[in-house]
Write a protein that holds these residues in place. Structure first.
Motif, PDB file in Angstrom:
ATOM      1  N   PHE A   1       0.825  -1.198   0.000  1.00 25.80           N
ATOM      2  CA  PHE A   1       0.000   0.000   0.000  1.00 25.80           C
ATOM      3  C   PHE A   1       0.864   1.255   0.000  1.00 25.80           C
ATOM      4  O   PHE A   1       2.047   1.224   0.370  1.00 25.80           O
ATOM      5  CB  PHE A   1      -0.952   0.010   1.193  1.00 25.80           C
ATOM      6  N   ALA A   2       0.256   2.345  -0.449  1.00 29.12           N
ATOM      7  CA  ALA A   2       0.879   3.664  -0.407  1.00 29.12           C
ATOM      8  C   ALA A   2       0.004   4.555   0.459  1.00 29.12           C
ATOM      9  O   ALA A   2      -1.201   4.649   0.241  1.00 29.12           O
ATOM     10  CB  ALA A   2       1.010   4.243  -1.809  1.00 29.12           C
ATOM     11  N   ALA A   3       0.629   5.196   1.443  1.00 31.55           N
ATOM     12  CA  ALA A   3      -0.135   5.993   2.400  1.00 31.55           C
ATOM     13  C   ALA A   3       0.745   7.069   2.984  1.00 31.55           C
ATOM     14  O   ALA A   3       1.961   7.096   2.780  1.00 31.55           O
ATOM     15  CB  ALA A   3      -0.683   5.102   3.505  1.00 31.55           C
ATOM     16  N   GLN A   4       0.122   7.988   3.702  1.00 35.20           N
ATOM     17  CA  GLN A   4       0.885   9.003   4.415  1.00 35.20           C
ATOM     18  C   GLN A   4       1.776   8.335   5.457  1.00 35.20           C
ATOM     19  O   GLN A   4       1.421   7.308   6.036  1.00 35.20           O
ATOM     20  CB  GLN A   4      -0.065   9.978   5.121  1.00 35.20           C
ATOM     21  N   LYS A   5       2.937   8.936   5.681  1.00 32.66           N
ATOM     22  CA  LYS A   5       3.830   8.392   6.697  1.00 32.66           C
ATOM     23  C   LYS A   5       3.269   8.614   8.089  1.00 32.66           C
ATOM     24  O   LYS A   5       2.447   9.491   8.332  1.00 32.66           O
ATOM     25  CB  LYS A   5       5.214   9.033   6.577  1.00 32.66           C
ATOM     26  N   ASN A   6       3.743   7.769   8.998  1.00 24.85           N
ATOM     27  CA  ASN A   6       3.371   7.843  10.407  1.00 24.85           C
ATOM     28  C   ASN A   6       1.894   7.537  10.659  1.00 24.85           C
ATOM     29  O   ASN A   6       1.300   8.025  11.613  1.00 24.85           O
ATOM     30  CB  ASN A   6       3.731   9.205  11.005  1.00 24.85           C
ATOM     31  N   LYS A   7       1.308   6.728   9.777  1.00 21.75           N
ATOM     32  CA  LYS A   7      -0.054   6.243   9.985  1.00 21.75           C
ATOM     33  C   LYS A   7       0.012   4.797  10.468  1.00 21.75           C
ATOM     34  O   LYS A   7       0.835   4.014  10.002  1.00 21.75           O
ATOM     35  CB  LYS A   7      -0.864   6.300   8.679  1.00 21.75           C
ATOM     36  N   ARG A   8      -0.870   4.449  11.396  1.00 19.23           N
ATOM     37  CA  ARG A   8      -0.933   3.087  11.908  1.00 19.23           C
ATOM     38  C   ARG A   8      -2.316   2.523  11.603  1.00 19.23           C
ATOM     39  O   ARG A   8      -3.334   3.102  11.972  1.00 19.23           O
ATOM     40  CB  ARG A   8      -0.642   3.053  13.412  1.00 19.23           C
ATOM     41  N   TYR A   9      -2.336   1.375  10.920  1.00 17.14           N
ATOM     42  CA  TYR A   9      -3.578   0.759  10.480  1.00 17.14           C
ATOM     43  C   TYR A   9      -3.796  -0.574  11.168  1.00 17.14           C
ATOM     44  O   TYR A   9      -2.840  -1.320  11.431  1.00 17.14           O
ATOM     45  CB  TYR A   9      -3.561   0.541   8.961  1.00 17.14           C
ATOM     46  N   LYS A  10      -5.051  -0.870  11.431  1.00 18.22           N
ATOM     47  CA  LYS A  10      -5.426  -2.159  11.994  1.00 18.22           C
ATOM     48  C   LYS A  10      -6.049  -3.001  10.899  1.00 18.22           C
ATOM     49  O   LYS A  10      -7.072  -2.628  10.317  1.00 18.22           O
ATOM     50  CB  LYS A  10      -6.417  -1.967  13.144  1.00 18.22           C
ATOM     51  N   LEU A  11      -5.434  -4.135  10.613  1.00 20.99           N
ATOM     52  CA  LEU A  11      -5.960  -5.087   9.651  1.00 20.99           C
ATOM     53  C   LEU A  11      -6.521  -6.265  10.435  1.00 20.99           C
ATOM     54  O   LEU A  11      -5.778  -7.001  11.094  1.00 20.99           O
ATOM     55  CB  LEU A  11      -4.857  -5.560   8.695  1.00 20.99           C
TER      56      LEU A  11
END
Length: 575
Positions: free
Chosen positions: A501-511
């Motif tokens: 994936f491509a996303a903003q830095k310093n983001k934390r995602y829950k999968l």
């Protein structure tokens, strides 16, 4: 939020937090929807409330200098370009001798409404409450000289209704605001004006008992201003719900556009504000009103659309300058109330479901019950519910619990025989399905493996859940806060899952994979400052081959439930 952290894995510039929890297997190749325990008397349970737009603007009633003024009549000062000194003179005429707060509260109860929200102050700056920070209020500037907010707050309490206040963040009268020129709903809030707003918010949340919601509107406050107002509200009344039009993601619930309903799934509490007529919110003397029955049908239909999608419906009335509620609006509310008196159980305290959209009407739910609201009866008298499988104890019309309707499972869903004995309601006929065990649902989109035995999940084939986010009315847009996929798996062997994936830095995602949580962080790296592409590999996951598997992606941090995922590119490959 609890943190279940088992270990860190470093892949390139990405730090991955991986955790897991147990899931319950099911023997059905369908989604099992769990009925959450409902909490009585929460804001989300009310479903239907009264909005009241009333103030000095009700005196001209949409007419100025003999001309009919188009645009919302409560904004007539702006639309007719009325100088402040002339508009202020209306206060001397404001003596609503026919205003009866108890009668209005009883009208709301007759309509089946659970709360009232009054325009304590609209854009014109005139206050329906006694404010020590201005003399441009109902006590100091009018012959009436009584606090209308107090009257209605007390009447609401007497009649067991919740009470809320509307408060405009823009003020066309206050000298410390931006100079008034015309209708501009997104004015910035200068420092002096912001403090004035804080002072009046404190008055409203201190002097009138419990306030169920504060309905901010318009303006373009800074993030710091919105945050300060929200903090003040929660300090004074922690249980007061804050409307999303406080802006900058500081609200407790999202407010849709005027008379608008979402054409997408919402993932946060939300509300549709609705006027009796799309052209105006306050009383307009020359408004064409049409048929009472047609208006009742329109508003019941809108109520069902909103509630079945998980929202609350806030329907407005606009009293005359003398305090009279016009007969047309009384009759419409009475008509809605008559329907709710018979069908209210299918509205209050209900929740939306994951059942597919139906072409005949809308569905609401409570534990063990589905409520089917039929607007368009099928020609063959066979009502089909797409994507549903359940063990029905009883199917019956809500109007006659003694009548049993025949129902069977078919290849395309559940089918109910609407016998000719069934009495059709002229607005919406409610059928109740009482069921046992799990409510099994086949979502509209189920993803299967391709010819290479890979399941590929993307932004495009996700089921998306939204909020609204922005700094003012015109910048606010729907934001995706959660993505969800339902996949079918035919193999008993463990699978490998890869996320790119491509996303903003310093983001934390829950999968979450069948509730087993994996946290992916797009942390910045000294070695990859210019890259925003990230990758996660989970070498072994166990998918269920007897039920649909659910995969869900959301942000880890719950502090801003309106914040978008900010994912530019996404591919999840399972093989």
């Amino acid at each position: 939020m609890p943190h279940f952290i088992s270990k860190f894995i470093v892949i390139g510039c990405v730090f991955l937090l991986i955790s897991s929890c147990k899931t319950d297997p099911s023997k059905s190749d369908q989604l099992a929807e769990t009925d959450a325990e409902l909490v009585d008397d929460t804001w989300e349970d009310h479903k239907f409330s009264m909005f009241i737009h009333w103030g000095l603007y009700a005196i001209p009633a949409g007419v100025w200098n003999g001309q009919e003024i188009t645009g919302y009549s409560e904004q007539i000062k702006g639309h007719a370009k009325i100088p402040t000194e002339d508009y202020r003179k209306l206060a001397a005429q404001f003596d609503p001798i026919h205003w009866d707060a108890d009668a209005v509260a009883l009208l709301a109860k007759q309509a089946g409404m659970k709360s009232i929200v009054l325009t304590a102050k609209h854009h014109d700056g005139f206050c329906l409450f006694d404010s020590e920070y201005t003399t441009f209020d109902v006590v100091d500037a009018t012959p009436y000289k009584k606090d209308i907010v107090k009257e209605l707050a007390e009447a609401s309490k007497r009649h067991n209704l919740k009470f809320g206040v509307y408060f405009s963040l823009i003020d066309w009268d206050y000298e410390g605001a931006l100079p008034f020129e015309s209708v501009d709903n997104s004015d910035a809030i200068p420092a002096l004006h912001h403090q004035y707003n804080l002072n009046q918010i404190e008055e409203l949340l201190t002097n009138y008992g419990d306030i169920s919601e504060i309905w901010f509107d318009m303006g373009s406050p800074t993030y710091e201003q919105s945050k300060e107002m929200a903090a003040l509200v929660k300090k004074l009344q922690p249980n007061c719900m804050i409307s999303g039009r406080i802006w900058n993601d500081q609200g407790d619930f999202v407010v849709m556009g005027d008379n608008k309903q979402p054409d997408f799934k919402m993932g946060v509490p939300w509300q549709t504000p609705a006027s009796m007529f799309n052209e105006t919110w306050s009383y307009r003397s020359w408004q064409e009103r049409g048929s009472v029955a047609d208006k009742v049908a329109e508003k019941i239909n809108d109520l069902l659309k909103v509630v079945s999608a998980g929202g609350n419906y806030l329907l407005n009335i606009g009293p005359k300058g003398d305090g009279t509620v016009i007969p047309f609006e009384k009759q419409v509310l009475a008509g809605i109330g008559e329907w709710l008196d018979k069908n209210g159980e299918s509205i209050y305290g209900t929740r939306s479901t994951a059942i597919q959209e139906q072409d005949w009407g809308m569905i609401t739910s409570k534990p063990g019950k589905l409520y089917l609201h039929i607007i368009d009866f099928p020609e063959n008298n066979k009502l089909k519910i797409k994507g549903l499988d359940l063990e029905v104890k009883k199917a019956y019309p809500f109007s006659d619990i003694s009548m049993s309707l025949e129902s069977i499972m078919t290849d395309t869903g559940y089918e109910i025989d609407l016998t000719n004995q069934l009495t059709k309601d002229k607005y919406a006929t409610t059928i109740v399905l009482e069921y046992e065990n799990e409510l099994l649902i086949t979502p509209a989109q189920v993803i299967e493996a391709n010819e290479n035995k890979e399941v590929i999940l993307t932004k495009e084939n996700a089921e998306k859940y939204h909020s609204y986010s922005g700094h003012d009315y015109y910048s606010t847009k729907a934001t995706v806060i959660k993505m969800k996929w339902y996949i079918r798996n035919d193999s008993e062997a463990p699978s490998e899952l890869k996320v790119v994936f491509a996303a903003q830095k310093n983001k934390r995602y829950k999968l979450a994979i069948n509730n087993e949580e994996h946290t992916v962080s797009s942390l910045s790296s000294d070695h990859h400052q210019d890259s925003n592409s990230y990758e996660l590999i989970i070498p072994s996951i166990n998918l269920n081959n007897e039920k649909l598997n659910e995969i869900e992606l959301s942000l880890v941090d719950p502090s801003n439930p309106h914040q978008g995922l900010s994912i530019e590119r996404l591919e999840i490959i399972i093989k």
